[in-house]
Scaffold this motif. Structure first.
Motif, PDB file in Angstrom:
ATOM      1  N   ALA A 109      11.681  -4.975  -7.831  1.00  0.00           N
ATOM      2  CA  ALA A 109      13.107  -5.362  -7.680  1.00  0.00           C
ATOM      3  C   ALA A 109      14.225  -4.255  -7.644  1.00  0.00           C
ATOM      4  O   ALA A 109      15.218  -3.980  -6.998  1.00  0.00           O
ATOM      5  CB  ALA A 109      13.556  -6.227  -8.574  1.00  0.00           C
ATOM      6  N   ARG A 110      14.059  -3.203  -8.557  1.00  0.00           N
ATOM      7  CA  ARG A 110      14.700  -2.070  -8.727  1.00  0.00           C
ATOM      8  C   ARG A 110      14.693  -1.291  -7.450  1.00  0.00           C
ATOM      9  O   ARG A 110      15.494  -0.614  -7.087  1.00  0.00           O
ATOM     10  CB  ARG A 110      14.248  -1.164  -9.916  1.00  0.00           C
ATOM     11  CG  ARG A 110      15.022  -0.101 -10.374  1.00  0.00           C
ATOM     12  CD  ARG A 110      15.176   0.219 -11.937  1.00  0.00           C
ATOM     13  NE  ARG A 110      13.868  -0.232 -12.434  1.00  0.00           N
ATOM     14  CZ  ARG A 110      13.033   0.796 -12.728  1.00  0.00           C
ATOM     15  NH1 ARG A 110      13.112   1.874 -12.159  1.00  0.00           N
ATOM     16  NH2 ARG A 110      12.086   0.431 -13.539  1.00  0.00           N
ATOM     17  N   LEU A 111      13.285  -1.099  -6.955  1.00  0.00           N
ATOM     18  CA  LEU A 111      13.084  -0.141  -5.782  1.00  0.00           C
ATOM     19  C   LEU A 111      13.978  -1.196  -4.608  1.00  0.00           C
ATOM     20  O   LEU A 111      14.742  -0.334  -3.770  1.00  0.00           O
ATOM     21  CB  LEU A 111      11.615  -0.246  -5.288  1.00  0.00           C
ATOM     22  CG  LEU A 111      11.299   0.532  -3.888  1.00  0.00           C
ATOM     23  CD1 LEU A 111      11.881   2.040  -4.110  1.00  0.00           C
ATOM     24  CD2 LEU A 111       9.897   0.277  -3.723  1.00  0.00           C
ATOM     25  N   LEU A 170      15.831   8.423  -5.426  1.00  0.00           N
ATOM     26  CA  LEU A 170      14.727   7.570  -6.362  1.00  0.00           C
ATOM     27  C   LEU A 170      14.833   7.874  -7.925  1.00  0.00           C
ATOM     28  O   LEU A 170      14.857   6.911  -8.782  1.00  0.00           O
ATOM     29  CB  LEU A 170      13.336   7.663  -5.892  1.00  0.00           C
ATOM     30  CG  LEU A 170      12.958   7.127  -4.461  1.00  0.00           C
ATOM     31  CD1 LEU A 170      11.641   7.559  -3.819  1.00  0.00           C
ATOM     32  CD2 LEU A 170      12.870   5.579  -5.029  1.00  0.00           C
ATOM     33  N   GLY A 171      14.909   9.057  -8.477  1.00  0.00           N
ATOM     34  CA  GLY A 171      14.958   9.322  -9.701  1.00  0.00           C
ATOM     35  C   GLY A 171      16.128   8.959 -10.190  1.00  0.00           C
ATOM     36  O   GLY A 171      16.328   8.345 -11.466  1.00  0.00           O
ATOM     37  N   SER A 172      17.434   8.666  -9.576  1.00  0.00           N
ATOM     38  CA  SER A 172      18.598   8.219 -10.114  1.00  0.00           C
ATOM     39  C   SER A 172      18.175   6.655 -10.200  1.00  0.00           C
ATOM     40  O   SER A 172      19.211   5.937 -10.928  1.00  0.00           O
ATOM     41  CB  SER A 172      19.804   8.301  -9.172  1.00  0.00           C
ATOM     42  OG  SER A 172      19.395   7.599  -8.145  1.00  0.00           O
ATOM     43  N   PHE A 173      17.191   6.027  -9.670  1.00  0.00           N
ATOM     44  CA  PHE A 173      17.044   4.668 -10.087  1.00  0.00           C
ATOM     45  C   PHE A 173      15.577   4.555 -11.029  1.00  0.00           C
ATOM     46  O   PHE A 173      14.842   3.655 -11.020  1.00  0.00           O
ATOM     47  CB  PHE A 173      16.633   3.839  -8.943  1.00  0.00           C
ATOM     48  CG  PHE A 173      17.909   3.547  -8.256  1.00  0.00           C
ATOM     49  CD1 PHE A 173      18.285   1.854  -8.411  1.00  0.00           C
ATOM     50  CD2 PHE A 173      18.624   4.084  -7.384  1.00  0.00           C
ATOM     51  CE1 PHE A 173      19.516   1.438  -7.763  1.00  0.00           C
ATOM     52  CE2 PHE A 173      19.787   3.762  -6.982  1.00  0.00           C
ATOM     53  CZ  PHE A 173      20.262   2.503  -7.008  1.00  0.00           C
ATOM     54  N   ASN A 174      15.692   5.459 -11.777  1.00  0.00           N
ATOM     55  CA  ASN A 174      14.631   5.478 -12.701  1.00  0.00           C
ATOM     56  C   ASN A 174      13.221   5.833 -12.288  1.00  0.00           C
ATOM     57  O   ASN A 174      12.030   5.478 -13.057  1.00  0.00           O
ATOM     58  CB  ASN A 174      14.467   4.493 -13.713  1.00  0.00           C
ATOM     59  CG  ASN A 174      15.244   4.821 -14.776  1.00  0.00           C
ATOM     60  OD1 ASN A 174      15.539   5.890 -15.182  1.00  0.00           O
ATOM     61  ND2 ASN A 174      15.427   3.834 -15.814  1.00  0.00           N
ATOM     62  N   ALA A 231       0.902  -1.526  -0.075  1.00  0.00           N
ATOM     63  CA  ALA A 231      -0.004   0.014  -0.003  1.00  0.00           C
ATOM     64  C   ALA A 231       1.047   1.215  -0.090  1.00  0.00           C
ATOM     65  O   ALA A 231       0.293   2.431  -0.146  1.00  0.00           O
ATOM     66  CB  ALA A 231      -0.876  -0.046   1.146  1.00  0.00           C
ATOM     67  N   ASP A 232       2.103   1.147   0.303  1.00  0.00           N
ATOM     68  CA  ASP A 232       2.977   2.294   0.290  1.00  0.00           C
ATOM     69  C   ASP A 232       3.607   2.459  -0.986  1.00  0.00           C
ATOM     70  O   ASP A 232       3.926   1.706  -1.723  1.00  0.00           O
ATOM     71  CB  ASP A 232       4.026   2.139   1.336  1.00  0.00           C
ATOM     72  CG  ASP A 232       3.470   2.342   2.826  1.00  0.00           C
ATOM     73  OD1 ASP A 232       2.345   2.508   2.884  1.00  0.00           O
ATOM     74  OD2 ASP A 232       4.290   2.044   3.730  1.00  0.00           O
ATOM     75  N   THR A 233       3.846   3.955  -1.143  1.00  0.00           N
ATOM     76  CA  THR A 233       4.693   4.158  -2.444  1.00  0.00           C
ATOM     77  C   THR A 233       6.360   4.163  -2.174  1.00  0.00           C
ATOM     78  O   THR A 233       6.715   4.000  -1.042  1.00  0.00           O
ATOM     79  CB  THR A 233       4.582   5.944  -2.570  1.00  0.00           C
ATOM     80  OG1 THR A 233       5.147   6.541  -1.675  1.00  0.00           O
ATOM     81  CG2 THR A 233       2.848   5.990  -2.577  1.00  0.00           C
ATOM     82  N   PRO A 234       6.813   4.241  -3.336  1.00  0.00           N
ATOM     83  CA  PRO A 234       8.495   4.269  -3.213  1.00  0.00           C
ATOM     84  C   PRO A 234       8.954   5.327  -2.420  1.00  0.00           C
ATOM     85  O   PRO A 234       9.800   5.096  -1.444  1.00  0.00           O
ATOM     86  CB  PRO A 234       9.241   4.437  -4.535  1.00  0.00           C
ATOM     87  CG  PRO A 234       7.840   4.045  -5.467  1.00  0.00           C
ATOM     88  CD  PRO A 234       6.566   4.242  -4.752  1.00  0.00           C
ATOM     89  N   LEU A 235       8.505   6.477  -2.165  1.00  0.00           N
ATOM     90  CA  LEU A 235       8.726   7.773  -1.408  1.00  0.00           C
ATOM     91  C   LEU A 235       8.625   7.240   0.108  1.00  0.00           C
ATOM     92  O   LEU A 235       9.418   7.580   0.971  1.00  0.00           O
ATOM     93  CB  LEU A 235       8.127   8.798  -1.819  1.00  0.00           C
ATOM     94  CG  LEU A 235       8.723  10.126  -1.005  1.00  0.00           C
ATOM     95  CD1 LEU A 235       9.983  10.208  -1.285  1.00  0.00           C
ATOM     96  CD2 LEU A 235       7.869  11.476  -1.526  1.00  0.00           C
ATOM     97  N   GLU A 236       7.486   6.620   0.314  1.00  0.00           N
ATOM     98  CA  GLU A 236       7.240   6.303   1.887  1.00  0.00           C
ATOM     99  C   GLU A 236       8.208   5.168   2.130  1.00  0.00           C
ATOM    100  O   GLU A 236       8.515   5.114   3.207  1.00  0.00           O
ATOM    101  CB  GLU A 236       5.475   5.683   1.820  1.00  0.00           C
ATOM    102  CG  GLU A 236       4.666   6.786   1.951  1.00  0.00           C
ATOM    103  CD  GLU A 236       3.333   6.534   1.697  1.00  0.00           C
ATOM    104  OE1 GLU A 236       2.347   7.291   1.529  1.00  0.00           O
ATOM    105  OE2 GLU A 236       3.183   5.304   1.242  1.00  0.00           O
TER     106      GLU A 236
END
Ligand SMILES: Nc1ncnc2c1ncn2[C@@H]1O[C@H](COP(=O)(O)OP(=O)(O)OP(=O)(O)O)[C@@H](O)[C@H]1O
Ligand SMILES: [Mg+2]
Length: 670
Positions: free
Chosen positions: A464-466, A441-445, A407-412
């Motif tokens: 997997a990238r996150l 996060l941007g540097s990981f697309n 339920a969480d975002t990459p930023l969270e």
């Protein structure tokens, strides 16, 4: 035939398909390829009806039976065999019908009407269908699948719950293969497999007769099982008549042609434009200039070949490099529940700064167990793991994607990570402000909207990238990576390989990706037979070693067969590297064990009796199910079905006996 015509499919803000069309013929085996997040899994969701197209039409023959691998983790008490048998939907339906028909027949409260004939007939039909659905050998078929996917004989009857995540997903795969189907959708089926199981699956799929679509990022696997490739790119579907390698060649050629055509057109446009610019003000040439303007407008512009946005990242320089990183003092690793189970024992090793170790070993030998113990997520059963001062472990677990919160975002996720690391006092100069986290996060697309997309709706590769991104942020000096390339597309794997090569800390890597092992490791440890030994050589030596082990096993078997012939005894079992269990460290006893010998003979007697009975049953069943002698009445059908059940029980007992026999003869040998 499957046809998609002008399909548009949106997910979130993006159109994954935009007016895409493609045709797939019956019996074709198709590889569906494209970058992480391109929309491959979403296309499957469209085909199986869980997603709706936004516009366009698509057609899948209504009568086609669909098989696919369920993506959820099964949490049931059923035995592995029962769980896989239940994957046979035809059989399940037949069983349900038999139960319903029997209930009706035995229902004493029902009026004793003339319906009883009809009820009898229904029951007889139900039994017929049960036999047609292959009820009598279903457990045996299921077990063949389970064993093929790398399980041990002793595991066939264990409850699904008792297996680890990766193994439960293998059972899901077996269940899909068990299901009779005309269309099979496989989304990255090799992710949870090791090399042995992978090769088995390839062979199985080659024999599959239906239409198959498979998503994979594994070139060799695709080449082995597909003959057609569909590529998703720029929201379009493009079909190539060849396997993955052929597709790469054809695509490269096409891109080259497109680039040439593009340059030619660019020259032409420049020329027209020059003419227009020069003459548009001149009355005598205005007409010609006008017609060139029209020509320009009409011209169908060829798109330039855009290099796929290459993705690169790097590990941050570790804040310090303790040496040794870790010291293992006579450590035994394994699991405490339900009883202590030692997998790898007496490990006395140090992990030094700057070491780059590939951890090798067949499936089930304990690679992941060792890595978990090093990562401190599994306490050693015996001995001690001593950490160097300032050790910062970055651990990528095989099942890592499960630890993300859907339920969480990459930023969270990043914010939560900062919180955890700050609390444990482990910060060493990482960026912590929200703006910094965004650009990290941007540097990981992960850009724009994706930073705020819930993880649950992201593709496997994006997740997997996150996880990689979170790992890099922690600024580790010891990386423990257990199968990090699952889900990653080829470009991201390449980026990982480059980043690992530049990493200054220590690396320990488990992977079935040979290219990665070769590229980043400079020494190998071999986990085998309950211990760890440095492997003296490179990957090619390892492959040769595996061949040698197999050869040696064959020779040993020949030897013992010879000896057995002399003594009139049974041949000794082959112990392959794969199936070899950790050897107990107790000293071999010098006297042959009379009790074991006695047990062994008993087991052999029982096995021989069962074999005989098995032949009898199989012959009877084969005779009964041959087309010219269809059983006439319900009684006969019931007998048949009972025989089937008897056969299944017998097979199970035989399997258990075989295990006993193996164990007893191994005990006699030592
Ligand atoms: N509910 C949603 N809301 C927003 N975006 C979504 C949603 N569901 C999926 N997406 C996005 O759609 C894109 C396609 O996802 P999909 O799972 O089909 O990709 P894929 O090609 O299978 O990728 P992978 O190779 O990583 O498995 C991804 O970028 C994903 O983040
Ligand atoms: Mg996918």
């Amino acid at each position: 035939m499957i046809t998609l015509k002008n399909i548009t499919l949106r997910r979130g803000p993006r159109a994954l398909l935009d007016g895409a069309s493609v045709t797939i013929n019956p019996g074709e085996k198709v590889g569906l390829v494209g970058r992480n997040g391109a929309g491959k899994s979403s296309l499957f969701a469209l085909l199986n009806g869980t997603l709706q197209e936004d516009s366009g039409e698509f057609y899948v023959p209504a009568q086609w039976r669909l098989a696919q691998v369920a993506q959820d983790m099964p949490e049931v008490e059923d035995s592995a065999t029962d769980f896989v048998v239940a994957g046979d939907t035809r059989l399940a339906a037949a069983l349900a019908e038999v139960a319903a028909a029997e209930a009706l027949l035995h229902d004493t409260t029902a009026p004793n009407s003339a319906d009883s004939d009809a009820q009898g007939e229904r029951l007889s039909h139900a039994y017929m269908e049960l036999s047609d659905a292959g009820a009598y050998d279903a457990p045996a078929r299921a077990q063949a699948l389970i064993l093929g996917l790398g399980f041990k004989l002793s595991e066939l009857e264990q409850p699904v719950n008792s297996f680890s995540g990766g193994w439960r997903m293998r059972l899901q795969l077996a269940r899909a293969l068990m299901c009779p189907s005309d269309l099979m959708l496989l989304d990255e089926p090799t992710n949870h497999l090791d090399l042995d199981a992978l090769v088995w699956l390839e062979a199985w799929l080659q024999k599959y007769e239906g239409t198959m679509l498979v998503i994979s990022h594994d070139r060799e696997f695709l080449d082995a099982v597909t003959r057609t490739t569909v590529h998703i790119e720029a929201a379009q579907l493009k079909r190539y008549g060849g396997n993955y390698s052929r597709f790469e060649d054809m695509r490269a050629e096409q891109l080259e042609q497109q680039q040439t055509a593009f340059s030619r057109q660019k020259d032409k446009i420049a020329h027209l434009q020059k003419f227009i610019d020069r003459f548009k003000a001149k009355a005598s040439k205005a007409k010609q200039a006008q017609s060139r303007v029209k020509a320009l407008e009409r011209m169908e512009k060829i798109a330039p070949v855009l290099a796929e946005a290459d993705f690169t990242f790097e590990f941050q320089e570790p804040a310090n490099l303790p040496n040794p990183m870790l010291t293992l003092q006579d450590v035994s690793c394994g699991y405490l529940t339900p009883e202590p189970l030692v997998i790898v024992e007496h490990v006395k090793k140090s992990v030094l700064a700057g070491q780059r170790v590939g951890i090798l070993g067949a499936n089930g030998q304990g690679k992941s167990t060792l890595v978990k113990t090093l990562a401190r997520t599994l306490p050693p059963i015996y001995g001690e793991v001593i950490e160097g001062k300032g050790l910062a472990i970055g651990y990528f677990a095989q099942q890592e994607l499960d630890v993300l919160r859907p339920a969480d975002t990459p930023l969270e996720h990043m914010i939560q990570l900062v919180r955890e690391v700050t609390q444990s006092g482990g910060l060493s100069g990482q960026a912590t402000r929200e703006q910094d986290l965004r650009s990290f996060l941007g540097s990981f697309n992960f850009t724009g909207d994706q930073v705020k997309q819930t993880v649950g709706s992201m593709s496997g590769g994006e997740k997997a990238r996150l996880v990689l991104c979170m790992l890099v942020w922690q600024r580790p000096n010891l990386l423990l990576l257990d199968e990090p390339t699952n889900h990653l597309d080829l470009a991201t794997r390449e980026a990982l390989s480059v980043a690992l090569n530049e990493f200054e800390g220590t690396l320990m890597l488990v992977s079935h990706d040979r290219a990665l092992l070769r590229a980043v490791c400079d020494e190998f440890w071999l986990v085998s037979r309950g211990g760890i030994t440095p492997f003296d050589g490179d990957l090619d030596d390892y492959q040769r070693y595996l061949l040698d082990v197999a050869k040696q096993a064959r020779e040993e078997q020949k030897q013992s067969q010879k000896q057995a012939q002399k003594q009139g005894a049974q041949p000794a079992p082959v112990q392959s590297e794969n199936k070899a269990k950790p050897q107990p460290s107790s000293k071999p006893s010098s006297k042959p064990n009379a009790k074991t010998q006695h047990n062994l003979s008993k087991t052999e007697e029982r096995m021989a009796a069962l074999e005989l009975e098995k032949i009898r049953l199989e012959t009877a069943l084969a005779k009964a199910s041959s087309s010219d002698s269809k059983p006439a009445d319900v009684k006969q059908l019931r007998e048949l079905s009972e025989m089937g059940e008897q056969l299944a029980r017998l097979n199970q007992e035989l399997a258990t006996l075989e295990e006993d026999w193996l164990r007893q003869s191994a005990a006699l040998e030592t």
